[in-house]
Design a protein around this motif. Structure first.
Motif, short mmCIF file in Angstrom:
data_model
loop_
_atom_site.label_atom_id
_atom_site.label_comp_id
_atom_site.label_asym_id
_atom_site.label_seq_id
_atom_site.Cartn_x
_atom_site.Cartn_y
_atom_site.Cartn_z
N LEU A 1 0.83 -1.19 0.00
CA LEU A 1 0.00 0.00 0.00
C LEU A 1 0.87 1.26 0.00
O LEU A 1 1.97 1.27 0.56
N PRO A 2 0.40 2.33 -0.61
CA PRO A 2 1.17 3.59 -0.60
C PRO A 2 1.45 4.05 0.82
O PRO A 2 0.56 4.04 1.68
N ASP A 3 2.72 4.44 1.09
CA ASP A 3 3.07 4.91 2.43
C ASP A 3 4.08 6.05 2.41
O ASP A 3 4.55 6.47 3.46
N GLY A 4 4.43 6.55 1.21
CA GLY A 4 5.38 7.65 1.13
C GLY A 4 6.83 7.22 1.23
O GLY A 4 7.73 8.07 1.23
N CYS A 5 7.08 5.91 1.31
CA CYS A 5 8.44 5.40 1.53
C CYS A 5 9.05 4.85 0.24
O CYS A 5 8.36 4.58 -0.73
N MET A 6 10.38 4.65 0.30
CA MET A 6 11.12 3.92 -0.71
C MET A 6 11.90 2.83 0.00
O MET A 6 12.22 2.94 1.18
N LEU B 1 11.41 7.42 -9.79
CA LEU B 1 11.14 6.02 -9.45
C LEU B 1 9.70 5.79 -9.02
O LEU B 1 9.35 4.70 -8.56
N ARG B 2 8.85 6.77 -9.19
CA ARG B 2 7.47 6.65 -8.76
C ARG B 2 6.79 5.46 -9.41
O ARG B 2 6.84 5.26 -10.62
N VAL C 1 15.51 -1.23 -6.14
CA VAL C 1 14.94 -0.09 -5.42
C VAL C 1 13.46 -0.03 -5.73
O VAL C 1 13.05 -0.11 -6.90
N ALA C 2 12.66 0.08 -4.69
CA ALA C 2 11.22 0.27 -4.85
C ALA C 2 10.93 1.75 -4.66
O ALA C 2 11.22 2.34 -3.61
N GLY C 3 10.38 2.37 -5.69
CA GLY C 3 10.05 3.78 -5.60
C GLY C 3 8.77 4.02 -4.83
O GLY C 3 8.08 3.08 -4.43
N PRO C 4 8.42 5.27 -4.62
CA PRO C 4 7.19 5.61 -3.88
C PRO C 4 5.96 5.24 -4.70
O PRO C 4 5.91 5.49 -5.91
N ASP C 5 5.00 4.64 -4.05
CA ASP C 5 3.78 4.20 -4.74
C ASP C 5 2.67 5.23 -4.62
O ASP C 5 2.49 5.86 -3.58
N THR C 6 1.90 5.36 -5.68
CA THR C 6 0.68 6.17 -5.65
C THR C 6 -0.56 5.30 -5.63
O THR C 6 -1.67 5.81 -5.51
N ARG C 7 -0.38 3.99 -5.75
CA ARG C 7 -1.49 3.04 -5.74
C ARG C 7 -0.95 1.72 -5.19
O ARG C 7 0.26 1.53 -5.06
N ALA C 8 -1.85 0.82 -4.88
CA ALA C 8 -1.43 -0.49 -4.36
C ALA C 8 -0.63 -1.23 -5.40
O ALA C 8 -0.95 -1.21 -6.59
N TYR C 9 0.43 -1.89 -4.96
CA TYR C 9 1.31 -2.63 -5.86
C TYR C 9 1.12 -4.12 -5.63
O TYR C 9 1.32 -4.61 -4.51
N ALA C 10 0.72 -4.85 -6.66
CA ALA C 10 0.48 -6.28 -6.54
C ALA C 10 1.80 -7.03 -6.66
O ALA C 10 2.60 -6.75 -7.56
#
Length: 239
Positions: free
Chosen positions: A28-33, A82-83, A44-53
């Protein structure tokens, strides 16, 4: 099975995730990387704007989830580049540097320790994170509006937006929504009724909370808060 613990790097969390046979949980989006280790690769996992499956990505994972706004300084890459992406570190850095850090993780006593040591090494080799980033997070987590945050920090709206894009991957309005979602999930998972959760987290009402949860996660609150979704506010594994 997912597990996490506080990192020796201030504000960060070290986590591991191994196949358990249960349905994969969305991130779930949390503002983190995150800095990720998977099958001998650093990503590297960029910041999410939506749920990532995370379906279809088997194997064991380990990672360090950085406090919002700190990873771009450590990695040398603006967050907005990296968004909503998962990228091999070798695609961001010169090959020799990426291989050196990958070898360091591989040689450690376990992936979790290795990726944490890698994060600590990055912090030792880089300058301090943008000090404004932590102040933006604190203001928005406290429920202040974007306008009030800009006024309180003494910056204009455009400057706030630019600094937010570089530090968090998106503008302050989206960051505020993401942080508000995390406040709501923490309350709801702690047993607070949804109507009360909406009020305490800063939503206009429960319907507003429900709409925002659907927009950011693609799931209704009842399904999101069920046993198939990870229960921490940190966002879960990032693979």
């Amino acid at each position: 099975m997912y597990a996490e613990r506080p990192s020796r790097l201030a504000g960060a969390v070290v986590w591991t995730n191994a196949p358990s046979g249960s349905p994969a949980r969305p991130v779930l989006p949390d503002g983190c990387m995150d800095l990720l280790w998977h099958e001998g690769r650093l990503l590297v996992a960029g910041p999410d704007t939506r749920a990532y499956a995370v379906d279809g990505v088997p194997g064991r994972w380990a990672g360090v989830r950085f406090f919002p706004g700190t990873a771009p300084t450590l990695l040398g890459v603006p967050a907005h580049e990296l968004r909503d992406r998962r990228v091999d570190l070798a695609d961001l850095w010169p090959a020799r540097r990426a291989r050196s850090l990958t070898a360091r993780v591989a040689a450690a006593a376990g992936p979790a320790r290795g990726v944490e040591e890698a994060a600590l090494a990055l912090a030792a080799d880089s300058g301090p994170a943008d000090p404004l980033a932590a102040r933006i997070v604190a203001a928005l987590q406290a429920g202040r509006s974007v306008a009030a945050t800009a006024d309180g920090l003494g910056v204009g709206a455009r400057r706030l937006h630019r600094r937010s894009l570089a530090a968090f991957g998106y503008g302050p309005k989206t960051l505020a929504r993401v942080l508000r979602l995390q406040r709501a999930l923490a309350l709801a998972r702690g047993g607070t009724p949804l109507a009360e959760t909406a009020a305490l987290a800063g939503f206009a009402d429960q319907a507003h909370l429900t709409r925002d949860i659907r927009r950011l996660t693609g799931l209704p609150p009842r399904e999101l808060l069920g046993p198939a979704v990870h229960g921490t506010t940190g966002g879960g594994p990032r693979g």
